[in-house]
Design a protein around this motif. Structure first.
Motif, PDB file in Angstrom:
ATOM      1  N   UNK A  99       0.739  -1.253  -0.010  1.00 59.89           N
ATOM      2  CA  UNK A  99      -0.011  -0.047   0.013  1.00 59.89           C
ATOM      3  C   UNK A  99       0.702   1.311   0.177  1.00 59.89           C
ATOM      4  N   UNK A 100       1.790   1.316   0.787  1.00 64.10           N
ATOM      5  CA  UNK A 100       2.947   2.500   0.826  1.00 64.10           C
ATOM      6  C   UNK A 100       3.469   2.606  -0.357  1.00 64.10           C
ATOM      7  N   UNK A 101       4.000   1.579  -0.850  1.00 69.15           N
ATOM      8  CA  UNK A 101       4.762   1.596  -1.949  1.00 69.15           C
ATOM      9  C   UNK A 101       4.073   2.174  -3.106  1.00 69.15           C
ATOM     10  N   UNK A 102       2.782   1.694  -3.329  1.00 70.76           N
ATOM     11  CA  UNK A 102       1.775   2.152  -4.450  1.00 70.76           C
ATOM     12  C   UNK A 102       1.474   3.743  -4.229  1.00 70.76           C
ATOM     13  N   UNK A 103       1.478   4.201  -2.828  1.00 64.56           N
ATOM     14  CA  UNK A 103       1.193   5.564  -2.674  1.00 64.56           C
ATOM     15  C   UNK A 103       2.415   6.480  -2.991  1.00 64.56           C
ATOM     16  N   UNK A 104       3.774   5.746  -2.688  1.00 63.25           N
ATOM     17  CA  UNK A 104       4.803   6.503  -2.870  1.00 63.25           C
ATOM     18  C   UNK A 104       5.254   6.512  -4.543  1.00 63.25           C
ATOM     19  N   UNK A 105       4.778   5.321  -5.339  1.00 57.99           N
ATOM     20  CA  UNK A 105       5.102   5.289  -6.644  1.00 57.99           C
ATOM     21  C   UNK A 105       3.867   6.413  -7.150  1.00 57.99           C
ATOM     22  N   UNK A 106       2.847   6.517  -6.701  1.00 57.54           N
ATOM     23  CA  UNK A 106       1.781   7.545  -7.384  1.00 57.54           C
ATOM     24  C   UNK A 106       2.246   8.989  -7.064  1.00 57.54           C
ATOM     25  N   UNK A 107       2.899   9.329  -6.037  1.00 59.04           N
ATOM     26  CA  UNK A 107       3.553  10.606  -5.792  1.00 59.04           C
ATOM     27  C   UNK A 107       4.735  10.664  -6.960  1.00 59.04           C
ATOM     28  N   UNK A 108       5.454   9.746  -7.163  1.00 54.93           N
ATOM     29  CA  UNK A 108       6.748   9.842  -8.216  1.00 54.93           C
ATOM     30  C   UNK A 108       5.960  10.126  -9.651  1.00 54.93           C
ATOM     31  N   UNK A 109       4.933   9.522  -9.785  1.00 55.51           N
ATOM     32  CA  UNK A 109       4.110   9.338 -10.976  1.00 55.51           C
ATOM     33  C   UNK A 109       3.697  10.698 -11.319  1.00 55.51           C
ATOM     34  N   UNK A 110       2.989  11.560 -10.339  1.00 56.15           N
ATOM     35  CA  UNK A 110       2.596  12.779 -10.278  1.00 56.15           C
ATOM     36  C   UNK A 110       3.786  13.694 -10.621  1.00 56.15           C
ATOM     37  N   UNK A 111       4.707  13.694  -9.941  1.00 53.03           N
ATOM     38  CA  UNK A 111       5.981  14.458 -10.298  1.00 53.03           C
ATOM     39  C   UNK A 111       6.344  14.265 -11.787  1.00 53.03           C
ATOM     40  N   UNK A 112       6.353  12.917 -12.138  1.00 51.86           N
ATOM     41  CA  UNK A 112       6.683  12.996 -13.680  1.00 51.86           C
ATOM     42  C   UNK A 112       5.739  13.479 -14.790  1.00 51.86           C
ATOM     43  N   UNK A 113       4.564  13.219 -14.052  1.00 46.13           N
ATOM     44  CA  UNK A 113       3.264  13.911 -15.106  1.00 46.13           C
ATOM     45  C   UNK A 113       3.505  15.549 -14.945  1.00 46.13           C
ATOM     46  N   UNK A 114       3.767  16.286 -13.972  1.00 44.63           N
ATOM     47  CA  UNK A 114       3.988  17.531 -14.058  1.00 44.63           C
ATOM     48  C   UNK A 114       5.254  17.971 -14.811  1.00 44.63           C
ATOM     49  N   UNK A 115       6.217  17.135 -14.582  1.00 44.21           N
ATOM     50  CA  UNK A 115       7.532  17.389 -15.624  1.00 44.21           C
ATOM     51  C   UNK A 115       7.241  17.268 -16.953  1.00 44.21           C
ATOM     52  N   UNK A 116       6.192  16.259 -17.359  1.00 47.18           N
ATOM     53  CA  UNK A 116       5.886  16.258 -18.795  1.00 47.18           C
ATOM     54  C   UNK A 116       5.010  17.700 -19.057  1.00 47.18           C
ATOM     55  N   UNK A 117       4.213  18.005 -18.351  1.00 48.72           N
ATOM     56  CA  UNK A 117       3.466  19.347 -18.588  1.00 48.72           C
ATOM     57  C   UNK A 117       4.456  20.479 -18.951  1.00 48.72           C
ATOM     58  N   UNK A 118       5.630  20.470 -17.808  1.00 54.11           N
ATOM     59  CA  UNK A 118       6.389  21.661 -18.036  1.00 54.11           C
ATOM     60  C   UNK A 118       7.288  21.371 -19.479  1.00 54.11           C
TER      61      UNK A 118
END
Length: 552
Positions: free
Chosen positions: A39-58
């Motif tokens: 569960x915690x790994x999934x949450x952490x990976x979600x945060x990393x993916x959100x950061x990656x998504x923001x990177x793609x937007x920029x």
């Protein structure tokens, strides 16, 4: 005498029951701990993916989908192989380190023994020397390396990509060392840093682009990537040193038995990890002669696809994989069959909903997330078309990953590897046939067809290991397709009605996506309920359990 025997028998049975209860309780505790970690790994990976998504937007805002972004993404595939595939969590360096060091470390609360530290130093010395050579090759011969990959690209594209690779060449060295650090931290059950640190790569890119406001060559984009990778490494080092692993060069490559064991694990894992990347290089080779921005558009579409599907696979397969291994070790075929059907069925059930939602909202979602600055409406349409073809692969994609893990549970990595090799050959043939008439969409379609071939072949060969009971699974899949079709029609009608009456802007776009998603979820859930799809209850129960673990 009979009475004594009876009493003795009763006591024996009580002892047996007590042992069974202990085993059951231990299994529950282990499962709860595993679920909590997953569960915690999934949450952490979600945060990393959100950061990656923001990177793609920029990145999309500053560079759009053109020759500069193409050059960057072509060049990045070289360091990405080491940074993400080889050196990342789940990569061969990480896996080999965990496999060997977890056996050698007796007490995770004490400093490591001399022999263990020496093994760490030997492996790190070997890794640094090996990948320093590869890093230097990328620095001094970037034009020749990119010339092999960029088949029919323009001289401008080739020159830009070569310079980007030169700037990012240190990542080849950094990524391999990071894999060792990840492995040590996971061995000591330090899950946070290995899973959250990839977001630093994205944050490094975002920070550099915000400071410099981008540039016409993309050199700052490549520089931000290198800085982000350095941050990833630096954030690991204090934690590794704190555990007790201070690096001192050691050249004990031939006498250290444990080091030889690492190499024995590393080589096949390296092949398995890189075989998938070969497919990416094949696609790069065929796309290099297409319209400028094609490879960038494909990359954006693939990352959008991976965002929900990757989270789905992580949430369900992370706790199931070790369970498969334990059940196989116990020769519990009924248990393996039961949990495989449940796992795959739940993945297909949730994946089909995701697929139908992506079909309906993909263009609006891309417009909302990426269409600004240099990323125009034409780029949105191109990414949307590619995403459609990639999304067709969801069902075979989740089955392939599930079946592959079951093969690994049977200690059979050879079969998935040989099938993956056949998939590379098939990818070449399909790209030859499809790229010319369909352009970059041909690469997306070939990816889906190859995934289907991979999943089907694994499914057939899996029957040699165990009888899965595909009839029951296919019966549920038929019901899932009916429910998915109804959900798609509902989403399409809501989308058309909303667009007819309400003008598009950022706020109404968000409202539109939420309404479509909710209406499709309601229709999909009701159809699943009335057609009695068994995975509906399984998925609800899993979500409830995760909520309980989180509260605990």
């Amino acid at each position: 005498m009979d009475s004594n025997k009876s009493d003795s028998l009763r006591c024996s049975n009580n002892n047996i029951l007590t042992e069974e209860e202990k085993l059951t309780n231990n299994a529950k505790n282990e499962g709860g701990g595993l679920l909590k970690a997953a569960w915690w790994i999934a949450v952490i990976i979600l945060l990393s993916k959100i950061a990656g998504f923001l990177r793609d937007i920029v990145v999309a805002n500053y560079y759009g989908a053109g020759v500069v972004s193409d050059a960057y993404f072509y060049a990045y595939q070289i360091p990405a192989l080491v940074l993400v595939i080889l050196g990342g969590v789940g990569g061969p360096f990480h896996s080999a380190t965990v496999a060997v060091f977890s056996k050698l470390v007796d007490d995770f609360n004490s400093k490591p023994k001399f022999e263990v530290k020496k093994l760490f130093n030997t492996f790190e010395t070997f890794t640094m020397l090996l990948f320093a050579v590869f890093s230097l090759l990328c620095f001094f011969f970037p034009y020749q390396i990119m010339g092999v990959i960029i088949n029919e690209g323009s001289p401008e594209l080739l020159n830009l990509a070569a310079y980007h690779l030169k700037i990012m060449s240190p990542i080849v060295f950094i990524g391999s060392v990071m894999g060792l650090y990840y492995g040590i931290l996971v061995t000591y059950k330090k899950f946070l840093l290995p899973n959250i640190s990839p977001s630093l790569l994205s944050l490094g890119i975002i920070a550099v682009l915000f400071i410099t406001k981008g540039d016409k060559t993309g050199y700052f984009l490549a520089l931000g990537t290198t800085i982000g990778a350095i941050l990833q490494l630096l954030v690991q080092m204090p934690a590794v040193v704190k555990i007790g692993y201070n690096f001192k060069p050691s050249f004990d490559f031939f006498k250290n038995k444990n080091f030889n064991e690492i190499l024995e694990l590393l080589f096949p894992a390296f092949l398995s990890s890189t075989i998938g990347q070969l497919g990416v290089y094949v696609d790069m080779f065929f796309s290099s002669g297409l319209k400028e921005g094609s490879w960038t558009a494909y990359g954006y579409a693939n990352r959008i696809f991976q965002f929900p599907v990757g989270m789905l696979l992580t949430a369900i397969l992370v706790p199931l994989f070790p369970l498969f291994s334990r059940l196989v070790a116990k020769n519990d075929e009924d248990g393996v069959r039961h949990y495989f059907q449940k796992g795959v069925g739940t993945l297909i059930f949730a994946g089909t909903y995701l697929m139908t939602v992506i079909f309906v909202v993909r263009t609006d979602a891309i417009r909302l997330a990426l269409q600004r600055g240099a990323f125009d409406n034409e780029a949105t349409i191109v990414v949307s078309e590619i995403l459609f073809f990639i999304t067709l692969s969801i069902i075979p994609y989740v089955f392939r990953d599930s079946a592959t893990r079951l093969f690994y549970s049977f200690n059979d990595s050879k079969t998935p590897f040989l099938i993956a090799m056949a998939c590379i050959a098939l990818k070449c043939v399909l790209n030859l046939l499809l790229v010319k008439p369909l352009g970059i969409n041909g690469i997306a379609l070939s990816t889906t067809l190859v995934t289907l071939f991979n999943a089907t072949t694994l499914g057939i060969l899996l029957r040699k290991k165990i009888r899965i009971g595909y009839t029951r699974l296919l019966s549920n899949v038929f019901k899932i397709i009916i429910s998915g079709t109804a959900a798609y029609l509902a989403g399409y009608l809501v989308s058309a009605g909303f667009s007819h009456f309400i003008e598009w802007n950022f706020i109404t776009g968000i409202i539109k996506l939420i309404l479509i998603g909710l209406s499709m979820l309601v229709v999909y859930g009701l159809c699943a309920y009335f057609t009695k799809i068994e995975y509906l209850n399984d998925l609800i129960e899993r979500i409830k359990n995760r909520g309980k673990v989180h509260e605990g």
